[in-house]
Write a protein that holds these residues in place. Sequence first.
Motif, PDB file in Angstrom:
ATOM      1  N   ALA A 173       0.826  -1.206   0.000  1.00 49.44           N
ATOM      2  CA  ALA A 173       0.000   0.000   0.000  1.00 49.44           C
ATOM      3  C   ALA A 173       0.861   1.257   0.000  1.00 49.44           C
ATOM      4  O   ALA A 173       0.561   2.235  -0.691  1.00 49.44           O
ATOM      5  CB  ALA A 173      -0.925  -0.009   1.213  1.00 49.44           C
ATOM      6  N   PHE A 174       1.942   1.214   0.766  1.00 51.69           N
ATOM      7  CA  PHE A 174       2.843   2.374   0.849  1.00 51.69           C
ATOM      8  C   PHE A 174       3.469   2.654  -0.518  1.00 51.69           C
ATOM      9  O   PHE A 174       3.477   3.804  -0.990  1.00 51.69           O
ATOM     10  CB  PHE A 174       3.933   2.095   1.884  1.00 51.69           C
ATOM     11  CG  PHE A 174       4.683   3.316   2.331  1.00 51.69           C
ATOM     12  CD1 PHE A 174       4.228   4.089   3.385  1.00 51.69           C
ATOM     13  CD2 PHE A 174       5.850   3.689   1.695  1.00 51.69           C
ATOM     14  CE1 PHE A 174       4.919   5.214   3.794  1.00 51.69           C
ATOM     15  CE2 PHE A 174       6.555   4.811   2.092  1.00 51.69           C
ATOM     16  CZ  PHE A 174       6.084   5.576   3.157  1.00 51.69           C
ATOM     17  N   LEU A 175       3.961   1.602  -1.185  1.00 51.42           N
ATOM     18  CA  LEU A 175       4.563   1.763  -2.502  1.00 51.42           C
ATOM     19  C   LEU A 175       3.522   2.209  -3.526  1.00 51.42           C
ATOM     20  O   LEU A 175       3.804   3.018  -4.418  1.00 51.42           O
ATOM     21  CB  LEU A 175       5.211   0.449  -2.937  1.00 51.42           C
ATOM     22  CG  LEU A 175       5.968   0.447  -4.272  1.00 51.42           C
ATOM     23  CD1 LEU A 175       7.078   1.495  -4.266  1.00 51.42           C
ATOM     24  CD2 LEU A 175       6.542  -0.929  -4.548  1.00 51.42           C
ATOM     25  N   GLY A 176       2.295   1.700  -3.370  1.00 49.25           N
ATOM     26  CA  GLY A 176       1.225   2.092  -4.277  1.00 49.25           C
ATOM     27  C   GLY A 176       0.908   3.580  -4.187  1.00 49.25           C
ATOM     28  O   GLY A 176       0.672   4.239  -5.203  1.00 49.25           O
ATOM     29  N   VAL A 177       0.917   4.114  -2.970  1.00 45.71           N
ATOM     30  CA  VAL A 177       0.663   5.546  -2.786  1.00 45.71           C
ATOM     31  C   VAL A 177       1.798   6.373  -3.384  1.00 45.71           C
ATOM     32  O   VAL A 177       1.562   7.449  -3.950  1.00 45.71           O
ATOM     33  CB  VAL A 177       0.466   5.873  -1.293  1.00 45.71           C
ATOM     34  CG1 VAL A 177       0.381   7.380  -1.064  1.00 45.71           C
ATOM     35  CG2 VAL A 177      -0.786   5.203  -0.772  1.00 45.71           C
ATOM     36  N   VAL A 178       3.021   5.888  -3.271  1.00 42.88           N
ATOM     37  CA  VAL A 178       4.159   6.588  -3.879  1.00 42.88           C
ATOM     38  C   VAL A 178       3.963   6.684  -5.391  1.00 42.88           C
ATOM     39  O   VAL A 178       4.091   7.761  -5.992  1.00 42.88           O
ATOM     40  CB  VAL A 178       5.488   5.865  -3.560  1.00 42.88           C
ATOM     41  CG1 VAL A 178       6.638   6.491  -4.347  1.00 42.88           C
ATOM     42  CG2 VAL A 178       5.786   5.949  -2.069  1.00 42.88           C
ATOM     43  N   LEU A 179       3.646   5.550  -6.020  1.00 42.85           N
ATOM     44  CA  LEU A 179       3.433   5.541  -7.475  1.00 42.85           C
ATOM     45  C   LEU A 179       2.229   6.384  -7.854  1.00 42.85           C
ATOM     46  O   LEU A 179       2.244   7.092  -8.879  1.00 42.85           O
ATOM     47  CB  LEU A 179       3.253   4.099  -7.965  1.00 42.85           C
ATOM     48  CG  LEU A 179       4.454   3.173  -7.773  1.00 42.85           C
ATOM     49  CD1 LEU A 179       4.109   1.748  -8.212  1.00 42.85           C
ATOM     50  CD2 LEU A 179       5.656   3.682  -8.557  1.00 42.85           C
ATOM     51  N   LEU A 180       1.157   6.329  -7.043  1.00 37.00           N
ATOM     52  CA  LEU A 180      -0.032   7.135  -7.308  1.00 37.00           C
ATOM     53  C   LEU A 180       0.291   8.625  -7.263  1.00 37.00           C
ATOM     54  O   LEU A 180      -0.207   9.407  -8.084  1.00 37.00           O
ATOM     55  CB  LEU A 180      -1.122   6.802  -6.281  1.00 37.00           C
ATOM     56  CG  LEU A 180      -2.431   7.616  -6.386  1.00 37.00           C
ATOM     57  CD1 LEU A 180      -3.107   7.326  -7.729  1.00 37.00           C
ATOM     58  CD2 LEU A 180      -3.364   7.283  -5.229  1.00 37.00           C
TER      59      LEU A 180
END
Length: 403
Positions: free
Chosen positions: A29-36
């Motif tokens: 989730a943390f990496l997903g928010v970074v990419l988002l």
Amino acid sequence: MALTSIAFAGRVILNPLFRTVAQAKSQEAFLGVVLLTVLSMSFMTEGLGLSNTLGAFLAGVLLSETKYRYQIEADIAPFRGILLGLFFVTVGFEIDLGLIASNLPLVGSLVAMILLIKTSVLSALSKAFGLSWSNSIQTGLILSQGGEFAFVAFGLARSLGILDPATTKLLLTSVALTMAITPTLSSVGSTIAKKMEEESDVTHYLGQDSEANEIRESNDFAVVVGYGKVGRLVCELLDKKFYKYVGLEINPNRAIEARNKGLPVFYGDIGRPEVAEAFGVEKANAVILTISDKAETNRAVIALRRAFPNKKIFARAADADHAERLQRTLDVIAMVPVVPEDSILLSLPFGGAVLRSLGAAQEEVNAILENTRKDILTSRNKCGYNEKDLVLTQLGIQIDDDS
């Protein structure tokens, strides 16, 4: 105005958003928010008529200013090499060989002008900020290439009609060429700096030159005594934290070798009061002893404690009993960083304790130590080692090649 609004909104929104995601304790989730965040910024700037590359650049700036920047850096580390490789592939695509062949004098002049102007300006600035001439010239040459932002700026100028496509292609090709010859410039800078250091007089090695004087005149530096493997590691960690230090080494060969590399390491015996006074130990925030010899460590600690009763002193102890005696009798922060000395990875906690004592944040220290550990393992793996064997060796377990 649009960029200012995006930057302001990002600063207000990102920290609470990442705090909420971090509470979920999900790396995905943390990496997903970074990419988002990166993709959202890119689409937003593109929708405003600007370059999507500019949006990605702005997202990177905003992410680097959050309190979660070290975790972000750790999470994207597996992809960093691939993304950098893709970026430099796109840089290579910008080099138009036909354009170079048909406009060789113009392209050559642009490349030379970029390198000359940036080298001159950066060398002068480096000297103004206290670096020696050798280090200033080396810094200027290493950083003389055009920056990545040139691709964003020229692309934006083309989309806004400020530059025509032909001029934009010429400028992008010139910038890409300056980046392509960076390794050569780095080698040339190192050679020039080494030559200048080797031609210096004896004061250069005894701490009587302008570089040493400037460090001593500051009120925010540390003194590292001993430049063996552990001392070298401590100095590298201080460099990564951009913390000023003066190194003292009683072995003249080590001192000369380090000084020829432009490092602030000088020949001197810290056990002599006149040497401690000459190097401004009384003004240092801390003294870090990394000497491997037990008797020499005791002699240096006693001399320092006699001259500076309230000075913060770190000492490398030979064993647990030695550390306990130093702490109890001489009020020294003593640690046993590694046994044997060759196991440099186990010396990292010693360097980390030094950084924490000098005021560095725990998360920043952890990030620096982790990056250093990876650098050491990478360099050793290139020499045919693997991480499992290294760990066993560091724990004193002999590896049987026949097993």
